[in-house]
Design a protein around this motif. Structure first.
Motif, PDB file in Angstrom:
ATOM      1  N   LEU A 165      -3.921  -0.253  12.650  1.00  0.00           N
ATOM      2  CA  LEU A 165      -3.643  -0.843  11.294  1.00  0.00           C
ATOM      3  C   LEU A 165      -2.919   0.183  10.318  1.00  0.00           C
ATOM      4  O   LEU A 165      -2.059  -0.382   9.563  1.00  0.00           O
ATOM      5  N   ALA A 169       0.853  -0.109   8.527  1.00  0.00           N
ATOM      6  CA  ALA A 169       1.107  -0.068   6.971  1.00  0.00           C
ATOM      7  C   ALA A 169       2.232   0.935   6.965  1.00  0.00           C
ATOM      8  O   ALA A 169       2.958   0.695   6.083  1.00  0.00           O
ATOM      9  N   THR A 173       5.729  -1.186   5.381  1.00  0.00           N
ATOM     10  CA  THR A 173       5.868  -0.731   4.082  1.00  0.00           C
ATOM     11  C   THR A 173       5.838   0.776   3.615  1.00  0.00           C
ATOM     12  O   THR A 173       5.478   0.975   2.412  1.00  0.00           O
ATOM     13  N   MET A 176       0.577   2.020   2.297  1.00  0.00           N
ATOM     14  CA  MET A 176      -0.252   1.335   1.232  1.00  0.00           C
ATOM     15  C   MET A 176      -0.028   2.150   0.099  1.00  0.00           C
ATOM     16  O   MET A 176      -0.128   3.752   0.247  1.00  0.00           O
ATOM     17  N   PRO A 177      -0.279   1.942  -1.360  1.00  0.00           N
ATOM     18  CA  PRO A 177      -0.462   2.707  -2.451  1.00  0.00           C
ATOM     19  C   PRO A 177      -1.752   3.756  -2.116  1.00  0.00           C
ATOM     20  O   PRO A 177      -2.629   3.219  -1.240  1.00  0.00           O
ATOM     21  N   VAL A 180      -5.502   2.762  -2.328  1.00  0.00           N
ATOM     22  CA  VAL A 180      -5.761   2.185  -1.184  1.00  0.00           C
ATOM     23  C   VAL A 180      -6.068   2.925   0.061  1.00  0.00           C
ATOM     24  O   VAL A 180      -7.152   2.685   0.658  1.00  0.00           O
ATOM     25  N   GLY A 183      -9.160   4.837   0.040  1.00  0.00           N
ATOM     26  CA  GLY A 183     -10.258   4.224   0.119  1.00  0.00           C
ATOM     27  C   GLY A 183     -10.468   3.630   1.429  1.00  0.00           C
ATOM     28  O   GLY A 183     -11.717   3.781   2.047  1.00  0.00           O
ATOM     29  N   VAL A 184      -9.573   3.283   2.154  1.00  0.00           N
ATOM     30  CA  VAL A 184      -9.609   2.945   3.669  1.00  0.00           C
ATOM     31  C   VAL A 184     -10.138   4.240   4.485  1.00  0.00           C
ATOM     32  O   VAL A 184     -11.037   4.038   5.040  1.00  0.00           O
ATOM     33  N   ASP A 187     -13.596   4.748   3.754  1.00  0.00           N
ATOM     34  CA  ASP A 187     -14.680   3.578   4.522  1.00  0.00           C
ATOM     35  C   ASP A 187     -14.612   3.895   6.136  1.00  0.00           C
ATOM     36  O   ASP A 187     -15.584   3.837   6.661  1.00  0.00           O
TER      37      ASP A 187
ATOM     38  N   ASN B 125      -6.823  -5.881  -7.365  1.00  0.00           N
ATOM     39  CA  ASN B 125      -6.197  -5.003  -6.376  1.00  0.00           C
ATOM     40  C   ASN B 125      -6.712  -5.545  -5.014  1.00  0.00           C
ATOM     41  O   ASN B 125      -7.705  -5.463  -4.656  1.00  0.00           O
ATOM     42  N   GLY B 127      -6.008  -4.505  -2.052  1.00  0.00           N
ATOM     43  CA  GLY B 127      -6.318  -3.273  -1.246  1.00  0.00           C
ATOM     44  C   GLY B 127      -7.788  -2.801  -1.616  1.00  0.00           C
ATOM     45  O   GLY B 127      -8.485  -2.553  -0.661  1.00  0.00           O
ATOM     46  N   VAL B 128      -8.058  -2.811  -2.907  1.00  0.00           N
ATOM     47  CA  VAL B 128      -9.335  -2.428  -3.193  1.00  0.00           C
ATOM     48  C   VAL B 128     -10.326  -3.422  -2.979  1.00  0.00           C
ATOM     49  O   VAL B 128     -11.512  -3.426  -2.483  1.00  0.00           O
ATOM     50  N   TRP B 130     -10.414  -5.374  -0.229  1.00  0.00           N
ATOM     51  CA  TRP B 130     -10.659  -5.050   1.208  1.00  0.00           C
ATOM     52  C   TRP B 130     -11.526  -3.891   1.220  1.00  0.00           C
ATOM     53  O   TRP B 130     -12.642  -3.876   2.123  1.00  0.00           O
ATOM     54  N   ILE B 131     -11.468  -2.649   0.580  1.00  0.00           N
ATOM     55  CA  ILE B 131     -12.328  -1.671   0.688  1.00  0.00           C
ATOM     56  C   ILE B 131     -13.552  -1.950   0.204  1.00  0.00           C
ATOM     57  O   ILE B 131     -14.693  -1.574   0.876  1.00  0.00           O
ATOM     58  N   ALA B 132     -13.818  -2.695  -0.879  1.00  0.00           N
ATOM     59  CA  ALA B 132     -15.005  -3.023  -1.361  1.00  0.00           C
ATOM     60  C   ALA B 132     -15.927  -3.872  -0.294  1.00  0.00           C
ATOM     61  O   ALA B 132     -17.178  -4.004   0.082  1.00  0.00           O
ATOM     62  N   LEU B 171      -7.380  -6.593   6.907  1.00  0.00           N
ATOM     63  CA  LEU B 171      -6.406  -5.471   6.512  1.00  0.00           C
ATOM     64  C   LEU B 171      -5.154  -5.606   7.185  1.00  0.00           C
ATOM     65  O   LEU B 171      -4.075  -5.453   6.147  1.00  0.00           O
ATOM     66  N   THR B 174      -3.488  -7.927   4.996  1.00  0.00           N
ATOM     67  CA  THR B 174      -3.117  -7.526   3.474  1.00  0.00           C
ATOM     68  C   THR B 174      -1.826  -6.698   3.766  1.00  0.00           C
ATOM     69  O   THR B 174      -1.304  -6.547   2.649  1.00  0.00           O
ATOM     70  N   VAL B 175      -1.959  -5.883   4.708  1.00  0.00           N
ATOM     71  CA  VAL B 175      -0.606  -5.004   4.795  1.00  0.00           C
ATOM     72  C   VAL B 175       0.580  -5.875   4.606  1.00  0.00           C
ATOM     73  O   VAL B 175       1.699  -5.816   4.263  1.00  0.00           O
ATOM     74  N   LEU B 192       0.243  -4.977  -5.426  1.00  0.00           N
ATOM     75  CA  LEU B 192      -1.022  -5.506  -4.601  1.00  0.00           C
ATOM     76  C   LEU B 192      -1.962  -6.151  -5.870  1.00  0.00           C
ATOM     77  O   LEU B 192      -3.110  -6.621  -5.458  1.00  0.00           O
TER      78      LEU B 192
END
Lengths: 221, 482
Positions: A165, A169, A173, A176-177, A180, A183-184, A187, B125, B127-128, B130-132, B171, B174-175, B192
């Motif tokens: 994944l 990303a 792209t 990701m920013p 994100v 955060g990933v 996680d 967002n 992305g956020v 997804w994280i949450a 995810l 999302t990408v 996003l």
């Protein structure tokens, strides 16, 4: 560095990521599996850095360092501690049907190329055409989780999937920013810890790490 | 401001409860924290009601009619669950099913879970989001395995693996969404944001978005518990502590559906086809059937009601997929009512199984004579969930069915079949449990009445009359999702 050479390097690194994914699919020794995972992390970090260089996206250098820390140092370390604690560092897992698993893996790669065709058409940049490899890495991680029965191997499969994944990303792209991405990463780290705690619980409760032993909750037909 | 308070209260409470640990008053502290969250939710809702949707804190968060009602619902149900969990978990602690350390853990994770859900709802967002969502999974995995029985560990492992894999697909989706969006909106965080994506959705590349939707559907659909990705759900709901089942079923499924529906509006905006809606209708109708027919052969009471959750989420997903004002209104109402009714059922069910020290339905009987609150609570809850008038679910199901007959007449009989089968299965199984003789060995326990009464009376009132403010919200929500 010449742009063309860098592009070649990126493509080669992508191939290496896919190669490690295949190798993980059939690696029986759990210790070897962790080493392969580590190598995949190294290739991933290098790809990130090269893409950052060629596309002038310097925030990707941060991602590369982050990948290096998380996937090459921290996660393999946690996994090694785990298998030492579980006393399975020398265990050899039986892998059924290596040939057919490999063939399914190849089919998944072709499928990924087919599926991502619209994206590759839309991309001007070389790295974007390797998104098919990223998707294939995800799929192979999934396949690994399905075919293996050992709880720790399933964890590694999950992490390999996440590598795919991240790769997607990066290639599609330029990452990701950063919010994100951080955060990933957090996680994933928490997930690895929870997984670790879990495999300890599974080991004490079922006296084995074989997930097939967990078959209490089923529907009665 | 209210929005930030709403997010910070549960986050800070999680830390406080972790530090406080298992004390006499930590149960009450949990209630106070959840009540504070609820108050913040209400004040946010009032602001949004009068000023309309808003963006907060550098566009990081946003609120509109669609997510604010879910945020209030989330904070409300978590408050009542905290009230219920006070007596329930005290009892579990007394009979030794959970120890000192796990109680600390339970309270901290409960609050963290609420935080994660609210973050899912309020973030701007994807992305956020997804994280949450992943954070919500992680915080509940260890709650599901709280009892450390073989069954609980198996359930939690299944939950973890399936939802982990599912959410990984999300995810990837999302990408892909970001890939399409950055071409229009430029690189960086702006691409996003829901608000930007919704605004520019017709400029996004349609082929990429339909591909992204497939991944998002599989990913978030796993968390909604849609068949055939539902296998984790009955296990996780039946093996975890009952307050956790109540919030998983009543809240988390809604949140995942929320994410899916938001993605659908963007994809629809780009493709101008009904492609995404059709996929959702397919998953929805299969879930209704699988849920309804699985209800028939259940022996475990919590397992049975988790299949009912699959059925109801199927109905809501189907209705969102169907689209149109009527169906969307019905689906929004259905999410609200299912959440209230199902969590109240879990409150009754948890207490019934504590009284009998088992979850097997054959061994539970005489609930009304044994304890009228639990007995009638379960009976009325069951009547509400199967859609008996005058309870509100009748209204929402009626609206959805009417819309189906109008827009997709061929599917209507299938949907009706699912509803009828679920009706028969649940009433047939619940009736012997509430009626009959009190079996020997039925325990007397202290019952938490308030949450059950509160939830069921709300479901009843909403069946008789929908207040103007709620109606306005739903109409605004329908406009947002058009």
């Amino acid at each position: 560095m010449d742009i063309q050479i860098t592009e070649q390097i990126i493509i080669m690194l992508a191939a290496l990521v896919l190669l490690t994914a295949f190798a993980m699919l059939v690696q029986r020794k759990i210790y070897g599996l962790i080493s392969l995972f580590m190598w995949q992390g190294i290739f991933l970090a290098l790809t990130t850095a090269f893409v950052g260089y060629i596309a002038h996206r310097y925030h990707l250098y941060i991602s590369a360092v982050l990948t290096l820390l998380l996937k090459v140092i921290l996660l393999p370390y946690i996994l090694r501690m785990l298998i030492i604690k579980l006393k399975i560092s020398r265990e050899v897992e039986s892998v059924v049907n290596v040939t057919s698993t490999m063939l399914i893996g190849i089919a998944l790669v072709i499928f990924s190329y087919q599926l991502t065709a619209p994206i590759r058409q839309n991309s001007a940049f070389v790295a974007q055409s390797i998104i098919a490899i990223a998707l294939a890495t995800v799929m192979i991680g999934l396949l690994m989780m399905i075919t293996r029965r050992n709880a720790v191997t399933q964890i590694i499969g999950f992490l390999a999937m996440e590598n795919g994944l991240f790769f997607a990303a990066i290639s599609a792209t330029y990452g990701m920013p950063l919010v994100v991405e951080l955060g990933v990463a957090i996680d994933i780290l928490i997930a690895a810890f929870v997984f670790g705690i879990f495999s300890l619980h599974i080991n004490t409760t079922f006296d084995s790490l074989d997930v097939d032993k967990m078959a209490q909750l089923k529907e009665d037909y | 401001m209210a929005l930030l308070i709403l997010l910070f209260v549960p986050l800070i409470s999680a830390f406080i409860l972790m530090l406080v640990g298992d004390r006499k008053f930590s149960y009450e502290l949990n209630i106070i924290a959840s009540a504070a969250t609820f108050l913040a939710g209400v004040s946010l809702a009032i602001t949004v009601y009068f000023t309309g949707s808003m963006l907060v804190w550098h566009n990081y968060f946003f609120v509109d009619a669609f997510n604010v009602y879910l945020a209030v619902l989330t904070s409300f149900v978590s408050m009542t669950t905290a009230i219920f969990s006070r007596r329930y978990m005290k009892r579990e602690r007394e009979i030794g099913r959970v120890g000192h350390r796990r109680m600390r853990f339970y309270h901290a994770m409960f609050q963290l879970f609420i935080f994660a859900m609210l973050l899912c709802l309020l973030t701007n967002n994807i992305g956020v989001l997804w994280i949450a969502m992943e954070l919500a999974t992680l915080s509940t995995v260890l709650l599901v395995s709280l009892y450390r029985t073989p069954g609980a560990i198996e359930a939690a492992w299944k939950y973890f693996i399936l939802c982990g894999v599912g959410i990984a697909q999300a995810l990837f989706g999302t990408v892909l969404l970001y890939f399409a969006a950055e071409k229009v909106l430029g690189e960086g965080g702006d691409a996003l944001l829901w608000t930007n994506l919704a605004q520019y959705s017709d400029q996004l590349e349609p082929t990429i978005l339909s591909l992204a939707f497939v991944f998002l559907m599989v990913g978030y659909g796993t968390k909604v518990g849609l068949a055939p990705l539902h296998n984790w759900l009955p296990d996780a709901h039946s093996e975890g502590p009952t307050p956790v089942s109540a919030v998983l079923s009543g809240l988390l499924l809604n949140i995942a559906l929320y994410a899916l529906v938001r993605c659908k509006t963007i994809v629809d905006g780009a493709t101008h086809t009904h492609h995404a809606g059709l996929i959702m209708m397919g998953f929805g109708i299969v879930s209704v059937l699988v849920g309804a027919f699985s209800l028939l052969r259940q022996k475990d009471i919590k397992r049975m009601f988790s299949y009912s959750s699959i059925e109801h989420m199927g109905i809501a997903t189907f209705a969102f997929g169907l689209g149109g004002a009527l169906a969307t209104y019905g689906a929004l109402l259905h999410m609200l009512l299912h959440s209230l009714a199902k969590s109240s059922i879990f409150y009754s069910v948890g207490q019934a199984s504590q009284m009998h020290e088992t979850q097997e339905m054959d061994k539970i009987s005489g609930l009304i004579s044994g304890n009228p609150f639990v007995g009638w609570g379960l009976m009325f809850g069951a009547l509400a969930i199967v859609g008996m008038p005058p309870f509100g679910i009748f209204i929402s199901e009626f609206l959805i069915l009417t819309a189906t007959i109008k827009q997709a007449p061929l599917v209507a009989p299938v949907l009706l079949l699912g509803l009828v089968v679920a009706f028969a299965a649940i009433i047939r199984k619940v009736q012997p449990m509430v009626a009959g003789e009190v079996p020997a060995g039925q325990q007397k326990i202290k019952v938490a009445n308030l949450p059950i009464i509160l939830h069921l009376s709300m479901v009843l009132i909403l069946g008789l009359y929908i207040p103007a403010f709620l109606n306005n919200w739903f109409i605004k929500g329908v406009e947002i999702l058009k």
